[in-house]
Design a protein around this motif. Structure first.
Motif, short mmCIF file in Angstrom:
data_model
loop_
_atom_site.label_atom_id
_atom_site.label_comp_id
_atom_site.label_asym_id
_atom_site.label_seq_id
_atom_site.Cartn_x
_atom_site.Cartn_y
_atom_site.Cartn_z
N LEU A 1 21.80 57.32 -39.17
CA LEU A 1 20.64 57.61 -38.66
C LEU A 1 21.44 59.17 -38.80
CD1 LEU A 1 19.58 55.53 -36.12
CD2 LEU A 1 17.74 56.76 -37.18
N GLN B 1 20.35 63.72 -37.13
CA GLN B 1 19.68 64.24 -36.81
C GLN B 1 18.37 65.81 -37.41
OE1 GLN B 1 21.81 66.35 -32.81
NE2 GLN B 1 22.86 64.50 -33.20
N GLN C 1 12.85 57.29 -33.46
CA GLN C 1 13.05 57.59 -32.22
C GLN C 1 14.16 57.33 -31.48
OE1 GLN C 1 10.87 59.97 -31.35
NE2 GLN C 1 10.58 60.39 -33.09
N TYR C 2 14.82 58.21 -30.88
CA TYR C 2 16.13 57.37 -29.91
C TYR C 2 15.16 57.91 -28.55
CZ TYR C 2 20.31 57.29 -27.20
OH TYR C 2 20.72 56.44 -26.17
N PRO D 1 16.20 57.88 -25.34
CA PRO D 1 17.46 57.76 -23.89
C PRO D 1 16.85 57.50 -22.28
CG PRO D 1 17.44 60.45 -24.83
CD PRO D 1 16.07 59.20 -25.21
N PRO E 1 12.27 60.93 -25.74
CA PRO E 1 12.43 61.00 -27.28
C PRO E 1 12.93 61.60 -28.09
CG PRO E 1 9.97 60.43 -26.59
CD PRO E 1 10.64 61.19 -25.79
N GLN E 2 14.00 61.48 -28.48
CA GLN E 2 15.08 62.17 -29.51
C GLN E 2 14.31 61.56 -30.90
OE1 GLN E 2 18.84 62.34 -28.15
NE2 GLN E 2 18.19 63.72 -26.89
N SER E 3 14.41 62.83 -32.13
CA SER E 3 13.41 62.53 -33.69
C SER E 3 15.47 62.54 -34.31
CB SER E 3 13.03 63.94 -34.22
OG SER E 3 11.80 63.13 -34.17
N TYR E 4 15.33 61.11 -34.77
CA TYR E 4 16.48 61.19 -36.00
C TYR E 4 15.86 60.47 -37.46
CZ TYR E 4 20.46 61.35 -32.20
OH TYR E 4 21.23 62.07 -31.51
#
Lengths: 189, 326
Positions: free
Chosen positions: B42, B44, B58-59, B61, B66-69
């Motif tokens: 994965l 960034q 989506q990660y 936390p 959400p953060q895109s990977y």
């Protein structure tokens, strides 16, 4: 009619191409080098029977063809159309000269034929691989000659002419291979 | 999803052969003191190449946005960061992911063998690929042709200088089934001719074929060099065997500013095609800026190599579970 994207392409899918209904024989996803993907498709044009190839950009769509294959019984010919009937629903279908071209020599009442319907009308009539037909005309039989050598022409009740062994007589029923238009054997009752 | 078809798409014997291939590859590199590494699947950032689509994940936390990977399409970027950090020769057997690619010879996830060799030059790496294919897959020694030679031999045209229109006319005349209204660009026509005319011709040869010196416009991450004739080519090669595109290698571009321009040009093309713009790998660019040692690198699809080894003809037959049974 639904449309199909290249990712739904598979063998047997019926689709429209340049106004004709076609059936996919083979579909290959191709991604050349680092370039744009495409699909290489081998298909049969159901109207002409011809096999051809076409390249589609991956993601392109084609219109589905309303094509159905069913077994129908041959009823009669009224000089313009050849009439078939669905033995389950008794629904009637009229096939024209083009549609029956492949089956014309082998049409017999009450026999079943594989009929491709496009928008409800017969597009193509295919005879079964084997049919049993009576001999209406041939030279007199030579008794005792059961060898396979030699042979003579015989006209069958549908008008087809096939080569048969010398011992065959008028009135006998023969099993014939429609794919090669050849005599197989005397029909067993 | 249906409960039918729970069985593997490969036979257990094929999976044993596959395990043997992995062991043979590791022995090949151990004997050459090339270090095996692992890098994140994965990331960034993602590659920008126009016709390469990453899976986005989506990660989550806890308590934050959400953060895109992105799932890697190859381990190239983190491996180059290792090289810039002084790793020396490295290889990796990586699971990679490519969105939208499914067919007899494509599976959206597959296994890639990728390696980088500061110790080898461009033709030295081609020789090593050839040696690996002979050793782990029992293939005959490879033939080598330049991209230009093949186009001149099979199509009587110079791929580096021919006008786009003459490429188009040649493609329409020589490729069955290509409709007259097919839209493409110069590289698209070249790729079409390569894939539909030249590759089928090469597939008839018994030996694998290494094709080198691609058009500069198809450099990807390869160095661009000037030939004696003054024409520029990319120091990039591909390997074809048994009708399969098997490997892609570069003499690596070491110029961070030039790579950044290529990435941005890719993204502009993506945008024109209505595709999403990918986040540039600025850490890769920083690592190259810091100093990527002169090196060569190549990636081989191990699933396709398994097809050559076993004589099977679709990828899922050499994978425990093909995509549709995953």
């Amino acid at each position: 009619m639904a449309s199909y994207s290249t990712n739904e392409f598979k063998s047997g899918l019926k689709f429209m191409l340049d106004g004709d209904p076609c059936s996919i024989i083979e579909n290959e996803f191709v991604k050349p080098g680092k370039g744009q993907a495409f699909n290489r498709v081998k298909f049969r044009n159901l109207k002409t029977g011809r096999v051809n190839e076409r390249t589609f950009k991956s993601g392109d769509s084609v219109e589905g063809a309303d094509v159905l294959e069913i077994e129908l019984e041959y009823s009669y010919n009224d000089s313009e159309f050849w009439h078939f009937m669905d033995p389950n629903t008794f629904e009637q279908y009229a096939a024209d000269e083009n549609a029956i071209a492949e089956a014309k020599d082998w049409l017999k009442e009450q026999y079943s034929y594989l009929v491709t319907l496009w928008d409800g009308a017969p597009l193509l009539v295919q005879p079964p691989n084997f049919v049993n037909l009576a001999v209406t005309e041939t030279d007199p039989g030579v008794r005792g000659d059961t060898s396979s050598g030699g042979g003579k022409p015989a006209t069958l009740e549908t008008g087809a002419v096939v080569r048969v062994p010398l011992f065959i007589e008028v009135g006998e029923v023969l099993k014939v291979d429609t794919r090669t238009a050849t005599y197989v054997e005397r029909a067993k009752d | 999803m249906s409960a039918d078809n729970w069985q593997p798409t490969a036979t257990i014997d094929t999976l044993k052969r596959r395990a043997q291939l992995l062991a043979d590859v590791r022995r090949f590199f151990a004997a050459r003191q090339v270090l095996e590494v692992e890098t994140p699947v994965l990331s960034q950032a993602a590659p920008t190449a126009t016709y390469l689509d990453s899976f986005e994940a989506q990660y989550l936390p806890p308590g934050s946005e959400p953060q895109s990977y992105y799932l890697q399409t190859s381990p190239e970027f983190p491996m180059k960061r290792l090289l810039a950090a002084g790793s020396g020769d490295i290889y990796q057997i990586a699971r990679v992911f490519r969105n939208g690619e499914l067919g007899r010879l494509h599976n959206p996830e597959f296994t890639m063998l990728e390696w980088y060799r500061p110790a080898l030059d461009y033709h030295g790496l081609m020789d090593e690929v050839d040696a690996l294919l002979q050793e782990v897959a029992g293939l005959p020694a490879a033939l080598k042709f330049s991209y230009q030679t093949l186009f001149e031999q099979y199509l009587k045209l110079d791929p580096l200088q021919a006008e786009e229109d003459s490429l188009k006319q040649t493609a329409l005349a020589s490729i069955k089934g290509l409709p007259d209204d097919w839209q493409s660009d110069r590289d698209g026509w070249l790729e079409m001719l390569m894939s539909e005319v030249i590759e089928p011709a090469l597939a008839k040869l018994k030996q694998p074929v290494i094709v080198y010196d691609f058009p500069a416009s198809q450099a990807q991450l390869a160095r661009i060099m000037q030939k004696e004739s003054g024409v520029s080519v990319a120091a990039r090669f591909e390997v074809f065997a048994g009708g399969l595109e098997l490997a892609n290698g570069y003499d690596e571009c070491l110029d961070a500013a030039e790579l950044e321009q290529r990435f941005e040009a890719d993204n502009r093309q993506r945008q024109q095609q209505g595709k999403s713009v990918m986040p540039l790998d600025v850490r890769l660019l920083a690592a190259i800026e810091h100093g990527l040692p002169p090196c060569t690198g190549v990636a081989i699809g191990l699933d396709r190599l398994m097809l050559l080894i076993t004589g099977l003809n679709q990828l899922e037959a050499v994978q425990s579970f093909g995509f549709e049974r995953s």
